[in-house]
Design a protein around this motif. Sequence first.
Motif, PDB file in Angstrom:
ATOM      1  N   VAL A   1       0.874  -1.179   0.000  1.00  0.00           N
ATOM      2  CA  VAL A   1       0.000   0.000   0.000  1.00  0.00           C
ATOM      3  C   VAL A   1       0.906   1.222   0.000  1.00  0.00           C
ATOM      4  N   TYR A   2       0.848   1.971  -1.075  1.00  0.00           N
ATOM      5  CA  TYR A   2       1.662   3.192  -1.178  1.00  0.00           C
ATOM      6  C   TYR A   2       0.753   4.397  -0.906  1.00  0.00           C
ATOM      7  N   VAL A   3       1.257   5.342  -0.119  1.00  0.00           N
ATOM      8  CA  VAL A   3       0.518   6.579   0.114  1.00  0.00           C
ATOM      9  C   VAL A   3       1.360   7.740  -0.375  1.00  0.00           C
ATOM     10  N   ALA A   4       0.773   8.562  -1.217  1.00  0.00           N
ATOM     11  CA  ALA A   4       1.474   9.728  -1.760  1.00  0.00           C
ATOM     12  C   ALA A   4       0.746  10.996  -1.318  1.00  0.00           C
ATOM     13  N   ARG A   5       1.527  12.042  -1.117  1.00  0.00           N
ATOM     14  CA  ARG A   5       0.954  13.336  -0.709  1.00  0.00           C
ATOM     15  C   ARG A   5       1.539  14.414  -1.610  1.00  0.00           C
ATOM     16  N   ASN A   6       0.753  15.433  -1.916  1.00  0.00           N
ATOM     17  CA  ASN A   6       1.260  16.469  -2.820  1.00  0.00           C
ATOM     18  C   ASN A   6       2.551  17.067  -2.261  1.00  0.00           C
ATOM     19  N   ALA A   7       3.457  17.405  -3.169  1.00  0.00           N
ATOM     20  CA  ALA A   7       4.823  17.795  -2.804  1.00  0.00           C
ATOM     21  C   ALA A   7       4.858  18.987  -1.853  1.00  0.00           C
ATOM     22  N   LYS A   8       3.968  19.951  -2.043  1.00  0.00           N
ATOM     23  CA  LYS A   8       4.041  21.175  -1.242  1.00  0.00           C
ATOM     24  C   LYS A   8       3.689  20.914   0.226  1.00  0.00           C
ATOM     25  N   ASP A   9       2.593  20.206   0.449  1.00  0.00           N
ATOM     26  CA  ASP A   9       2.260  19.882   1.844  1.00  0.00           C
ATOM     27  C   ASP A   9       3.258  18.891   2.429  1.00  0.00           C
ATOM     28  N   ASN A  10       3.744  17.990   1.563  1.00  0.00           N
ATOM     29  CA  ASN A  10       4.713  17.000   2.018  1.00  0.00           C
ATOM     30  C   ASN A  10       5.982  17.674   2.550  1.00  0.00           C
ATOM     31  N   VAL A  11       6.489  18.640   1.825  1.00  0.00           N
ATOM     32  CA  VAL A  11       7.736  19.287   2.259  1.00  0.00           C
ATOM     33  C   VAL A  11       7.516  20.137   3.515  1.00  0.00           C
ATOM     34  N   VAL A  12       6.361  20.751   3.637  1.00  0.00           N
ATOM     35  CA  VAL A  12       6.063  21.532   4.849  1.00  0.00           C
ATOM     36  C   VAL A  12       6.028  20.609   6.075  1.00  0.00           C
ATOM     37  N   SER A  13       5.342  19.500   5.916  1.00  0.00           N
ATOM     38  CA  SER A  13       5.238  18.562   7.034  1.00  0.00           C
ATOM     39  C   SER A  13       6.616  18.004   7.414  1.00  0.00           C
ATOM     40  N   TYR A  14       7.418  17.733   6.413  1.00  0.00           N
ATOM     41  CA  TYR A  14       8.759  17.185   6.616  1.00  0.00           C
ATOM     42  C   TYR A  14       9.632  18.201   7.368  1.00  0.00           C
ATOM     43  N   PHE A  15       9.487  19.467   7.011  1.00  0.00           N
ATOM     44  CA  PHE A  15      10.250  20.531   7.669  1.00  0.00           C
ATOM     45  C   PHE A  15       9.945  20.579   9.170  1.00  0.00           C
TER      46      PHE A  15
ATOM     47  N   HIS B   1      10.356   9.198  -6.099  1.00  0.00           N
ATOM     48  CA  HIS B   1       9.665   8.282  -5.171  1.00  0.00           C
ATOM     49  C   HIS B   1       8.234   8.051  -5.628  1.00  0.00           C
ATOM     50  N   VAL B   2       7.491   9.144  -5.809  1.00  0.00           N
ATOM     51  CA  VAL B   2       6.070   8.996  -6.188  1.00  0.00           C
ATOM     52  C   VAL B   2       5.929   8.405  -7.595  1.00  0.00           C
ATOM     53  N   ASN B   3       6.834   8.770  -8.483  1.00  0.00           N
ATOM     54  CA  ASN B   3       6.769   8.232  -9.849  1.00  0.00           C
ATOM     55  C   ASN B   3       7.187   6.767  -9.899  1.00  0.00           C
ATOM     56  N   GLY B   4       8.182   6.414  -9.110  1.00  0.00           N
ATOM     57  CA  GLY B   4       8.687   5.040  -9.105  1.00  0.00           C
ATOM     58  C   GLY B   4       7.601   4.040  -8.731  1.00  0.00           C
ATOM     59  N   TYR B   5       6.861   4.340  -7.683  1.00  0.00           N
ATOM     60  CA  TYR B   5       5.783   3.423  -7.275  1.00  0.00           C
ATOM     61  C   TYR B   5       4.616   3.463  -8.262  1.00  0.00           C
ATOM     62  N   TRP B   6       4.385   4.638  -8.828  1.00  0.00           N
ATOM     63  CA  TRP B   6       3.309   4.761  -9.830  1.00  0.00           C
ATOM     64  C   TRP B   6       3.606   3.875 -11.040  1.00  0.00           C
ATOM     65  N   GLU B   7       4.853   3.884 -11.460  1.00  0.00           N
ATOM     66  CA  GLU B   7       5.268   3.030 -12.584  1.00  0.00           C
ATOM     67  C   GLU B   7       5.184   1.557 -12.209  1.00  0.00           C
TER      68      GLU B   7
ATOM     69  N   ASN C   1       7.439  14.006 -17.409  1.00  0.00           N
ATOM     70  CA  ASN C   1       7.011  12.725 -17.987  1.00  0.00           C
ATOM     71  C   ASN C   1       6.057  11.947 -17.082  1.00  0.00           C
ATOM     72  N   ALA C   2       5.665  12.565 -15.979  1.00  0.00           N
ATOM     73  CA  ALA C   2       4.860  11.838 -14.997  1.00  0.00           C
ATOM     74  C   ALA C   2       3.398  11.789 -15.401  1.00  0.00           C
ATOM     75  N   THR C   3       2.771  10.652 -15.149  1.00  0.00           N
ATOM     76  CA  THR C   3       1.331  10.570 -15.401  1.00  0.00           C
ATOM     77  C   THR C   3       0.536  10.674 -14.105  1.00  0.00           C
ATOM     78  N   VAL C   4       1.224  10.570 -12.966  1.00  0.00           N
ATOM     79  CA  VAL C   4       0.521  10.694 -11.688  1.00  0.00           C
ATOM     80  C   VAL C   4       0.220  12.174 -11.428  1.00  0.00           C
ATOM     81  N   LYS C   5      -1.013  12.443 -10.982  1.00  0.00           N
ATOM     82  CA  LYS C   5      -1.427  13.843 -10.772  1.00  0.00           C
ATOM     83  C   LYS C   5      -1.812  14.076  -9.309  1.00  0.00           C
ATOM     84  N   PHE C   6      -1.406  15.215  -8.796  1.00  0.00           N
ATOM     85  CA  PHE C   6      -1.671  15.546  -7.396  1.00  0.00           C
ATOM     86  C   PHE C   6      -2.592  16.751  -7.256  1.00  0.00           C
ATOM     87  N   ARG C   7      -3.259  16.793  -6.134  1.00  0.00           N
ATOM     88  CA  ARG C   7      -4.076  17.970  -5.804  1.00  0.00           C
ATOM     89  C   ARG C   7      -3.409  18.693  -4.635  1.00  0.00           C
ATOM     90  N   THR C   8      -3.188  19.989  -4.779  1.00  0.00           N
ATOM     91  CA  THR C   8      -2.581  20.770  -3.704  1.00  0.00           C
ATOM     92  C   THR C   8      -3.644  21.495  -2.878  1.00  0.00           C
TER      93      THR C   8
END
Length: 296
Positions: free
Chosen positions: A128-142, A177-183, A287-294
């Motif tokens: 089970v992979y969980v992905a989060r949009n990059a902007k919120d992800n980086v804020v949370s990581y900070f 990371h997000v693209n690798g699992y998507w592929e 080249n990514a086909t995965v789409k995120f919502r911010t």
Amino acid sequence: PDFSSISSRPTIFEFEGISMINHFTENWEKVKNFQARPDDILIATYPKAGTTWVSYILDLLYFGENAPEEHTSQPIYMRVPFLESCFKVIASGTELADNMTTSPRLIKTHLPVQLIPKSFWEQNSRVVYVARNAKDNVVSYFHFDRMNIVEPDPGDWNTFLHRFMDGKSVFGPWYDHVNGYWEKKQTYSNLLYLFYEDLVEDTGREVDRLCSFLGLSTSVSDREKITKDVQFDAMKQNKMTNYSTLPVMDFKISPFMRKGKVGDWKNHFTVAQNEQFDEVYKEKMKNATVKFRTEI
Ligand code: A3P
């Protein structure tokens, strides 16, 4: 556990092609040769994408209300071993997982797809992979790195943001990371790809998706109860899921269960940072086909 021996922050180095710290590389031989079981469920995420949330949902789905006391008295990070972790003062992730007698084993990892021990693929374990949009992800990581002494010093927000954009954050580039699992999902059918934003939007719907993926026939009333128990406020109050029992984190700086929102990045990014970020994002994700919502 006594974490007082971990008194200084780790430094980042290159390892197997990504940025890493010692706590996740020191047990590498055992990680690489880890023996998966066919009924294992691997919860894979980029750090701060909703790992704990999905871990707890799965824990409740499988072990739920009727779990024995020795299970429910354990915090989530003991119930769900963190595969590559090696903090010395507690059992390593592989050791915890090897010794687990409950099944299925729920195992957490932040490794990018190319570094997942091959046994998981050979055993056809579910992922089970969980992905989060990059902007919120980086804020949370900070905020996480600010309060957690086992993480590298984040520096100031602008520095941290640029490290992320350069793909030099611990566990490597978010983009790959997000693209690798998507592929991977295109050829490996035992992988479910979830989004943090979807979980926030409609937790119950995502619990249903998990149940169908896992072949669980959990009753409607149990699903509803679980959906309620995993809401942000409930998990923030719950000491089995809020990490309040882990002494390496300083909640006075920032709590583990911090905000739990989609769109908090707007309170952190300046207009200039946002423009720069979007530009880098466009290039890295061209080249990514995965789409995120911010925002939702
Ligand atoms: P924020 O820092 O944005 O609040 P991980 O478990 O992968 O470390 O991710 C932690 C992030 O998930 C934190 O994000 C945390 O608040 C959020 N989170 C954890 N449980 C949640 C829940 N039940 N609902 C919404 N967000 C949750």
